[in-house]
Write an enzyme that holds these catalytic residues in place. Structure first.
Site, PDB file in Angstrom:
ATOM      1  N   TRP A 173       2.979  -8.115 -13.831  1.00 25.71           N
ATOM      2  CA  TRP A 173       2.907  -9.232 -14.782  1.00 25.71           C
ATOM      3  C   TRP A 173       1.511  -9.806 -14.943  1.00 25.71           C
ATOM      4  O   TRP A 173       1.320 -10.733 -15.721  1.00 25.71           O
ATOM      5  CB  TRP A 173       3.849 -10.351 -14.320  1.00 25.71           C
ATOM      6  CG  TRP A 173       3.766 -10.645 -12.847  1.00 25.71           C
ATOM      7  CD1 TRP A 173       4.653 -10.218 -11.897  1.00 25.71           C
ATOM      8  CD2 TRP A 173       2.777 -11.398 -12.148  1.00 25.71           C
ATOM      9  NE1 TRP A 173       4.268 -10.648 -10.640  1.00 25.71           N
ATOM     10  CE2 TRP A 173       3.104 -11.388 -10.764  1.00 25.71           C
ATOM     11  CE3 TRP A 173       1.627 -12.088 -12.541  1.00 25.71           C
ATOM     12  CZ2 TRP A 173       2.347 -12.031  -9.786  1.00 25.71           C
ATOM     13  CZ3 TRP A 173       0.858 -12.724 -11.563  1.00 25.71           C
ATOM     14  CH2 TRP A 173       1.232 -12.694 -10.212  1.00 25.71           C
ATOM     15  N   LYS A 197       9.080  -0.160 -18.361  1.00 26.51           N
ATOM     16  CA  LYS A 197       9.744  -1.384 -17.892  1.00 26.51           C
ATOM     17  C   LYS A 197       8.686  -2.428 -17.560  1.00 26.51           C
ATOM     18  O   LYS A 197       7.978  -2.323 -16.561  1.00 26.51           O
ATOM     19  CB  LYS A 197      10.612  -1.145 -16.659  1.00 26.51           C
ATOM     20  CG  LYS A 197      11.525  -2.366 -16.430  1.00 26.51           C
ATOM     21  CD  LYS A 197      12.048  -2.511 -15.035  1.00 26.51           C
ATOM     22  CE  LYS A 197      11.125  -3.223 -14.099  1.00 26.51           C
ATOM     23  NZ  LYS A 197      10.828  -4.628 -14.435  1.00 26.51           N
ATOM     24  N   SER A 251       2.961  -3.955  -6.458  1.00 26.83           N
ATOM     25  CA  SER A 251       2.656  -4.159  -5.041  1.00 26.83           C
ATOM     26  C   SER A 251       2.794  -2.864  -4.244  1.00 26.83           C
ATOM     27  O   SER A 251       3.536  -1.961  -4.628  1.00 26.83           O
ATOM     28  CB  SER A 251       3.602  -5.206  -4.467  1.00 26.83           C
ATOM     29  OG  SER A 251       4.928  -4.752  -4.592  1.00 26.83           O
ATOM     30  N   TYR A 261      12.481   6.529  -3.782  1.00 26.96           N
ATOM     31  CA  TYR A 261      13.387   6.856  -4.895  1.00 26.96           C
ATOM     32  C   TYR A 261      13.185   8.315  -5.308  1.00 26.96           C
ATOM     33  O   TYR A 261      14.143   9.046  -5.568  1.00 26.96           O
ATOM     34  CB  TYR A 261      13.121   5.984  -6.125  1.00 26.96           C
ATOM     35  CG  TYR A 261      13.282   4.496  -5.952  1.00 26.96           C
ATOM     36  CD1 TYR A 261      14.112   3.952  -4.974  1.00 26.96           C
ATOM     37  CD2 TYR A 261      12.600   3.617  -6.795  1.00 26.96           C
ATOM     38  CE1 TYR A 261      14.250   2.567  -4.842  1.00 26.96           C
ATOM     39  CE2 TYR A 261      12.732   2.243  -6.672  1.00 26.96           C
ATOM     40  CZ  TYR A 261      13.546   1.717  -5.687  1.00 26.96           C
ATOM     41  OH  TYR A 261      13.672   0.368  -5.569  1.00 26.96           O
ATOM     42  N   GLU A 273      -0.550   2.591  -8.534  1.00 23.70           N
ATOM     43  CA  GLU A 273      -1.693   1.662  -8.517  1.00 23.70           C
ATOM     44  C   GLU A 273      -1.202   0.411  -7.834  1.00 23.70           C
ATOM     45  O   GLU A 273      -0.410  -0.337  -8.410  1.00 23.70           O
ATOM     46  CB  GLU A 273      -2.112   1.303  -9.943  1.00 23.70           C
ATOM     47  CG  GLU A 273      -2.662   2.436 -10.761  1.00 23.70           C
ATOM     48  CD  GLU A 273      -4.106   2.723 -10.465  1.00 23.70           C
ATOM     49  OE1 GLU A 273      -4.689   2.088  -9.571  1.00 23.70           O
ATOM     50  OE2 GLU A 273      -4.651   3.615 -11.124  1.00 23.70           O
ATOM     51  N   CYS A 274      -1.606   0.205  -6.596  1.00 22.84           N
ATOM     52  CA  CYS A 274      -0.977  -0.884  -5.833  1.00 22.84           C
ATOM     53  C   CYS A 274      -1.964  -2.003  -5.490  1.00 22.84           C
ATOM     54  O   CYS A 274      -2.937  -2.200  -6.187  1.00 22.84           O
ATOM     55  CB  CYS A 274      -0.318  -0.292  -4.605  1.00 22.84           C
ATOM     56  SG  CYS A 274       1.011   0.853  -5.064  1.00 22.84           S
ATOM     57  N   CYS A 308      -5.480  -7.392  -9.101  1.00 22.84           N
ATOM     58  CA  CYS A 308      -5.304  -6.454  -7.986  1.00 22.84           C
ATOM     59  C   CYS A 308      -6.609  -6.216  -7.233  1.00 22.84           C
ATOM     60  O   CYS A 308      -6.620  -6.075  -6.025  1.00 22.84           O
ATOM     61  CB  CYS A 308      -4.739  -5.144  -8.503  1.00 22.84           C
ATOM     62  SG  CYS A 308      -5.666  -4.511  -9.899  1.00 22.84           S
ATOM     63  N   GLU A 407      -2.503  -9.581   0.763  1.00 24.63           N
ATOM     64  CA  GLU A 407      -2.868  -9.881  -0.614  1.00 24.63           C
ATOM     65  C   GLU A 407      -2.198 -11.188  -1.024  1.00 24.63           C
ATOM     66  O   GLU A 407      -0.976 -11.310  -0.955  1.00 24.63           O
ATOM     67  CB  GLU A 407      -2.390  -8.737  -1.509  1.00 24.63           C
ATOM     68  CG  GLU A 407      -2.824  -8.903  -2.937  1.00 24.63           C
ATOM     69  CD  GLU A 407      -2.378  -7.741  -3.805  1.00 24.63           C
ATOM     70  OE1 GLU A 407      -1.236  -7.285  -3.629  1.00 24.63           O
ATOM     71  OE2 GLU A 407      -3.174  -7.299  -4.640  1.00 24.63           O
TER      72      GLU A 407
END
Ligand code: NAD
Length: 504
Positions: A173, A197, A251, A261, A273-274, A308, A407
């Site tokens: 977001w 999504k 995250s 998954y 991309e975390c 980030c 973070e």
């Protein structure tokens, strides 16, 4: 409708009026039309600057994801996009980018009321960069050649890059439209279908942009958008047996879930991309403390600190610490939180009440673990109903403290001082993350050495957060793998195929 750009020097009240006139799309975008969730469930979208509900958005779930993936697959198999000429894809994506630019005011307003960033940034940075990104991949795609392998002359071996099929893009977001464009630009350019999504905190621009994509000529099913929660819609995409790849930004914790998954479903490819905890290092020989202070302050307070690669750990040589901090505080003084719809505002609202509590919780932890609060530390403008936190600086932080390790994703700077460069490098690299890092020095040899030794996907020297679409972005270590932006992003959305032709 009057636009922001029509107004010479737009006043906050003009911009607020434009925001009130917005038409908000709330349905999932599937096969070229808006649709309610199959369950008819919706979720409330709250404006973080006021705490007031602005829309009820379709809460997509497994059934909606299924429908979207089916449509995306059908489009892919039909070849209408996947086997269209690259120059045709270029034409559509270039038009798509132009439409985003044409609707820049509307999209910027949507972004601002959705996630709380200043309209000034949404309008000048997020929307133009999203358009630029889509255009870049459109323009690139008819200039990329496949290869012929240098085999024995009895064969012709073509090494072709083929689209993967259905790509699931799950985004955060903090830069909703920009992150979405980093995914859909290269994924669409290479011929894939995409099921996007957006984060539940910020679905509005993605829903509007899907319609603009259709207007630009994207065939039905090629770009689907399913809003909804992570645990439901996000997980359904991650586990779907007919999704070929996940491109995720968010995250580290959720990134790891996508790996699970994948392993538990169809072994779909995953690009992540975390998170980050980027060190911003100022050496004793920093040539320009004033410029460094500007970079340090904006490097952690821009976008309310919800970045980030935020330079959230300031590592500063003890000999320049006081002089630097004095300047950083002076810059921070000009970054006061305010109404994001006011064009003068430089810091907006934290995205939601949960994130607000999280940021305030970290500030409390910093205090209780013995860091010295040097500036700020509080929620402000509570009377607006919005979620605002003032720029906050901790001094006397050690790298073992929670605020130096985790973070925060808010406007909180942790200052760690050092007296020895080798010690500083060890501290800089002592993190599970490796997204970005920066160093300030006037010694060219040191600049190169630090550039080599900092373990991060992006290293800045004598600047911070510089970059454009030509430069790859992504992390080392638990900041993820795979790169967004630049021509390299095209690679991960394709598979190599060797076609061996016997020519005798
Ligand atoms: P998040 O991981 O909570 O959510 C990201 C996305 O994943 C959202 O769309 C969310 O709905 C979905 N999601 C959440 N839980 C899920 C689950 N159980 N299964 C499937 N999907 C799920 O992250 P966030 O709070 O939206 O964004 C902040 C994070 O994003 C920070 O860690 C930040 O560093 C990271 N980020 C990274 C980059 C980068 O380029 N490396 C850029 C921006 C943000």
């Amino acid at each position: 409708m009057t636009t922001i750009t029509d107004l010479e020097a737009p006043e906050a009240r003009d911009v607020r009026r434009l925001a009130e006139e917005l038409e908000i799309r709330t349905g999932a975008w599937i096969d070229g039309a808006y649709a309610e969730a199959a369950s008819s469930e919706t979720f409330a979208k709250i404006n973080p600057a006021t705490g007031v509900e602005i829309a009820q958005v379709a809460a997509g779930d497994t059934e909606d994801v299924d429908r979207a993936v089916r449509g995306a697959r059908a489009a892919f198999e039909s070849g209408v996009w996947s086997r269209s000429a690259p120059r045709q894809r270029k034409k559509v994506l270039t038009r798509f980018a132009a439409l985003i630019e044409d609707h820049a005011d509307e999209l910027a307003l949507l972004e601002t009321i959705d996630m709380g960033k200043p309209i000034r940034d949404a309008r000048r940075v997020d929307v133009p960069l999203a358009a630029q990104c889509i255009a870049y991949y459109g323009e690139a795609v008819d200039k990329v050649y496949d290869e012929v392998a240098p085999t024995d002359p009895s064969a012709v071996v073509m090494i072709r890059r083929e689209p993967l099929g259905v790509v699931g893009a799950v985004v955060p977001w903090n830069f909703p439209l920009m992150m979405a464009s980093w995914k859909i630009g290269p994924a669409l350019a290479t011929g894939n279908s995409v099921v996007l999504k957006p984060a539940e905190q910020s679905p509005l621009t993605a829903l509007r942009v899907a319609e603009l994509g259709a207007e630009a000529g994207l065939p039905d099913g090629v770009l689907q958008v399913v809003p909804g929660f992570g645990e439901t819609a996000g997980q359904a995409i991650g586990r779907h047996p007919d999704v070929d790849m996940i491109t995720f930004t968010g995250s580290t914790e959720v990134g790891k879930l996508f790996l699970r998954y994948s392993g538990e479903s169809n072994m779909k490819r995953v690009a992540l991309e975390c998170g980050g905890k980027s060190p911003h290092v100022v050496l004793e020989d920093c040539g320009d403390l004033e410029a460094a202070a500007q970079a340090v302050a904006w490097g952690v307070f821009y976008n309310q600190g919800e970045v980030c690669n935020a330079g959230s750990r300031l590592l500063v040589h003890e000999s320049v610490r006081e002089a630097l901090l004095e300047r950083v505080v002076a810059v921070a003084g000009k970054i006061r939180p305010g109404d994001p719809l006011d064009p003068k505002t430089r810091m907006g609202a934290i995205v939601d009440d949960r994130q607000l509590e999280r940021v305030l919780g970290y500030i409390e932890t910093g205090r209780s673990e013995g860091a010295e609060l040097h500036l700020g530390g509080s929620r402000v403008l509570e009377e607006t109903g919005g979620y605002f936190v003032e720029p906050t600086i901790f001094d006397a932080v050690s790298n073992e403290m929670t605020i130096a390790r985790e973070e925060i994703f808010g406007p909180v700077l942790s200052t760690i001082s050092f007296t020895d460069d080798a010690e500083a490098l060890a501290i800089a690299n002592d993190t599970i993350y490796g997204l970005a890092a920066a160093v300030w020095t006037s010694d060219v040899t040191k600049a190169h050495r630090w550039g080599r030794d900092l373990r991060a996907g992006v290293v800045w020297v004598n600047t911070f957060d510089a970059g454009d679409i030509t430069s790859p972005f992504g992390g080392f270590k638990q900041s993820g793998f795979g790169r967004d932006k630049s021509i390299h992003a095209l690679e991960k959305f394709t598979d190599l195929k060797a076609i061996w032709i016997n020519v005798g």
